[in-house]
Design an enzyme around this catalytic site. Structure first.
Site, PDB file in Angstrom:
ATOM      1  N   ARG A  45     -10.031 105.012  20.034  1.00 40.93           N
ATOM      2  CA  ARG A  45      -9.365 106.096  19.303  1.00 40.93           C
ATOM      3  C   ARG A  45     -10.011 106.176  17.925  1.00 40.93           C
ATOM      4  NH1 ARG A  45      -5.326 106.447  15.436  1.00 40.93           N
ATOM      5  NH2 ARG A  45      -3.989 108.300  15.543  1.00 40.93           N
ATOM      6  N   SER A 114       1.680 110.005  25.274  1.00 38.28           N
ATOM      7  CA  SER A 114       2.570 109.651  24.169  1.00 38.28           C
ATOM      8  C   SER A 114       3.892 110.394  24.308  1.00 38.28           C
ATOM      9  CB  SER A 114       1.944 110.036  22.825  1.00 38.28           C
ATOM     10  OG  SER A 114       0.726 109.349  22.637  1.00 38.28           O
ATOM     11  N   LYS A 143      -0.731 106.619  11.276  1.00 39.14           N
ATOM     12  CA  LYS A 143      -0.281 107.962  11.678  1.00 39.14           C
ATOM     13  C   LYS A 143       0.820 108.395  10.708  1.00 39.14           C
ATOM     14  CE  LYS A 143      -0.468 109.443  15.939  1.00 39.14           C
ATOM     15  NZ  LYS A 143      -0.171 109.712  17.361  1.00 39.14           N
TER      16      LYS A 143
END
Length: 210
Positions: A45, A114, A143
């Site tokens: 990621r 998610s 995040k």
């Protein structure tokens, strides 16, 4: 078809990459240290790199994950997942939808989705998800826009959606004990492991605790 019982074991120690947290340290050495220590699943990621660099990282990590027998997941980029023959992809709520992702990757690749709400989790299952990434559980620096999931919502998803799941978001060795009663299949960790100088030792610590 994906073996979901086997998948539960693979989700236990789920490491997610983030070059920014490594602050200039050797990316491949750091990730290999984590794999060597017992990471069971790795997700590539990287939000701040271009497609060419992403593919280069994916191809090299595919080799490393095969070397250590670790499942390899690509975040969001289905094209790159297919090019490097990753074991699967993970999509968020703002990425390509799960149903389309499943169409592209076929039935034999792992699809993670998610979810922050019961509705998102139920839809993910309907659309063909193999596992859920539930979170954010605690506030997190990786995040900043992520909304937290309450323990009540987590319990509701667990009771009503029969899928393997990992918990993600701000989880560290000090607060992971609060999540253990929910008996997740694993924990998806980014900064709590990657910020440490000795990643190998840190993964070993996590494996003892979880």
């Amino acid at each position: 078809m994906v073996d979901r019982q086997g998948l539960k074991k693979d989700l236990k120690m789920y490491l997610i990459t983030d070059s920014n947290i490594l602050e200039g340290r050797d990316f491949y050495k750091c990730i290999e240290d984590g794999l060597r220590a017992g990471t069971t699943m790795l997700q590539l990621r990287e939000k701040d790199i271009d497609g060419g660099e992403f593919l280069e990282k994916a191809l090299k990590l595919r080799e490393l994950t095969r070397k250590y027998g670790v499942k390899f997941i690509i975040n969001d980029r289905i094209d790159i997942a297919l090019l490097c023959d990753a074991d699967g992809v993970h999509v968020g709520q703002s990425d390509i939808d799960a149903k389309s992702a499943r169409k592209l990757i076929g039935e034999d690749k792992i699809l993670g989705v998610s979810a922050r709400t019961l509705e998102e989790a139920q839809k993910a299952k309907e659309d063909g998800a193999d596992y859920l990434g539930i979170g954010t559980m605690f506030s997190t620096s990786t995040k900043l826009d992520a909304k937290s999931v309450s323990f009540e919502t987590l319990e509701e998803i667990k009771q009503k959606v029969d899928l393997p799941f990992v918990l993600i978001g701000g989880i560290n060795l000090d607060n992971v004990g609060k999540l253990k009663p929910f008996n997740p299949d694993g924990y998806a960790i980014i900064s709590a492991i990657l910020k440490e100088q000795d990643i190998y030792a840190e993964v070993k610590k996590w494996l003892e605790v979880i």
